[in-house]
Design an enzyme around this catalytic site. Structure first.
Site, PDB file in Angstrom:
ATOM      1  N   ARG A   1       4.672 -27.961  -6.364  1.00 41.29           N
ATOM      2  CA  ARG A   1       5.065 -29.096  -5.769  1.00 41.29           C
ATOM      3  C   ARG A   1       6.340 -29.980  -6.469  1.00 41.29           C
ATOM      4  NH1 ARG A   1      -0.239 -28.154  -5.352  1.00 41.29           N
ATOM      5  NH2 ARG A   1      -1.104 -28.137  -3.258  1.00 41.29           N
TER       6      ARG A   1
ATOM      7  N   SER B   1       3.984 -23.589  -2.842  1.00 46.89           N
ATOM      8  CA  SER B   1       4.105 -24.313  -4.038  1.00 46.89           C
ATOM      9  C   SER B   1       4.332 -23.693  -5.190  1.00 46.89           C
ATOM     10  CB  SER B   1       2.969 -25.147  -4.250  1.00 46.89           C
ATOM     11  OG  SER B   1       2.725 -26.234  -3.207  1.00 46.89           O
TER      12      SER B   1
ATOM     13  N   HIS C   1      -5.349 -21.360   8.716  1.00 41.78           N
ATOM     14  CA  HIS C   1      -4.753 -22.336   7.691  1.00 41.78           C
ATOM     15  C   HIS C   1      -5.782 -22.382   6.644  1.00 41.78           C
ATOM     16  CE1 HIS C   1      -1.745 -25.527   6.913  1.00 41.78           C
ATOM     17  NE2 HIS C   1      -2.192 -25.291   5.856  1.00 41.78           N
TER      18      HIS C   1
ATOM     19  N   TYR D   1       1.432 -29.820  10.210  1.00 40.37           N
ATOM     20  CA  TYR D   1       2.434 -30.436   9.462  1.00 40.37           C
ATOM     21  C   TYR D   1       3.318 -31.514  10.391  1.00 40.37           C
ATOM     22  CZ  TYR D   1       2.121 -26.393   6.285  1.00 40.37           C
ATOM     23  OH  TYR D   1       1.796 -25.533   5.291  1.00 40.37           O
TER      24      TYR D   1
END
Length: 330
Positions: A209, A205, A126, A59
């Site tokens: 989102r 999410s 991830h 990120y």
């Protein structure tokens, strides 16, 4: 909301707040952000009793970990830090996933430096590297536990076979995958296997989102760099069909005197005591609104009504584009 009386839940043996804070959007994916605003939101979360802070070395190319490190300086004991490794590329480059032992060790040390801490509470892969046996990846992660650099292990977007093989090497505390009223892929096979193995579930999410909050009726107001502009569910044609579902959620929420986002989030929280959603936000206002969902009670009839309002078969569009979907395991 001013109370710190937030209930706790367990991810494997790791005790965390029943709702966490997804920090990705503070550095990545949703346009320009404000570091000071984000730091204030993280501190407000800690003030309110939110312990689980979720980030990744991907990120903002490490910026998000540095940001969290700044935010928790002097408050490390109040935070349960979760971060991830696996992406070996920078934004704009072809996606490359690595899970080899050397990369695992390298990535962990880099995350520790950026976070400014001596250990990570929950360390996830991830995305699963299809070229590296999961036994090698988790074996290297287990070595980090033995070295005191990591406390608990997790996987993200992993399938059933991967979960079983990984858990046989070292206990997996949590699976982080997308789960919401418009993404229910893991309910049939993956969630039952997690429960069989004692693996907690961390839905990212959980508000689709932000779409399930009812705030977005088009992509026109989104920043040019906002990832939602490229996601199929926000595309013309799909968007209109999905908005009809949000309209029904708004009606159900209004009947309870809460927001559509709180209703959608409460639905996720009702999936089980081993479920810890991590809605993301950069703003204290939405942090507090999200936490309000913890107080929402849903009857069986209300859950059935929510399910009927948002049946999986009526969700238009895949959750990622075609290329990104190839990195979802199982």
């Amino acid at each position: 909301m001013t109370t710190t009386n937030i209930p706790s839940r367990k991810l494997g043996d790791l005790v965390v707040s029943a709702q966490g804070l997804g920090c990705m959007g503070m550095s990545h994916g949703y346009g320009e952000s404000d570091d000071e605003q984000s730091i204030a939101t993280i501190n407000r979360a800690l003030d309110l009793g939110v312990s689980l802070l979720d980030t990744s070395d991907f990120y903002g190319a490490g910026h998000n970990e540095e940001l969290i490190g700044r935010a928790i300086a002097g408050r490390r004991d109040e935070a349960v830090l979760a971060t991830k490794f696996g992406f070996a590329n920078r934004l704009g480059e072809p996606t490359a996933i690595r899970g080899d032992a050397a990369f695992v060790r390298q990535a962990c040390d880099a995350s520790l430096r950026r976070l400014g801490v001596d250990h990570i509470d929950l360390y996830y892969q991830h995305r699963v590297d299809p070229r590296t046996p999961i036994e090698e990846t988790v074996g290297a992660m287990a070595e980090l536990v033995a070295a005191g650099k990591v406390r608990h292990l997790g996987l993200s977007e992993a399938g059933v076979e991967t979960l079983r093989r990984a858990h046989a090497v070292h206990p997996i505390a949590a699976l982080q995958s997308e789960w919401s009223l418009w993404t229910r892929d893991l309910e049939q096979e993956i969630a039952p296997v997690c429960r069989e193995l004692g693996i907690g579930l961390v839905p990212f999410s959980p508000l689709g989102r932000g779409f399930l909050t009812g705030q977005y009726t088009s992509v026109q107001g989104l920043a040019e760099s906002d990832v939602r502009r490229t996601q199929p569910r926000f595309a013309d044609g799909n968007l209109e069909q999905n908005l009809a579902i949000v309209g029904k959620l708004n009606e159900l929420a209004a009947e309870k005197g809460i927001s559509a986002g709180q209703l959608a989030l409460a639905w996720v929280q009702y999936r089980g005591d081993d479920v810890v959603p991590i809605p993301g936000t950069r703003r204290q206002k939405y942090l507090e609104e999200n936490l309000g969902a913890l107080a929402v009670e849903l009857s069986p009839a209300e859950i059935a009504a929510i399910d009927a309002a948002a049946p999986a078969a009526r969700i238009a569009g895949t959750r990622y584009d075609e290329v990104s979907m190839t990195f979802v395991d199982g």
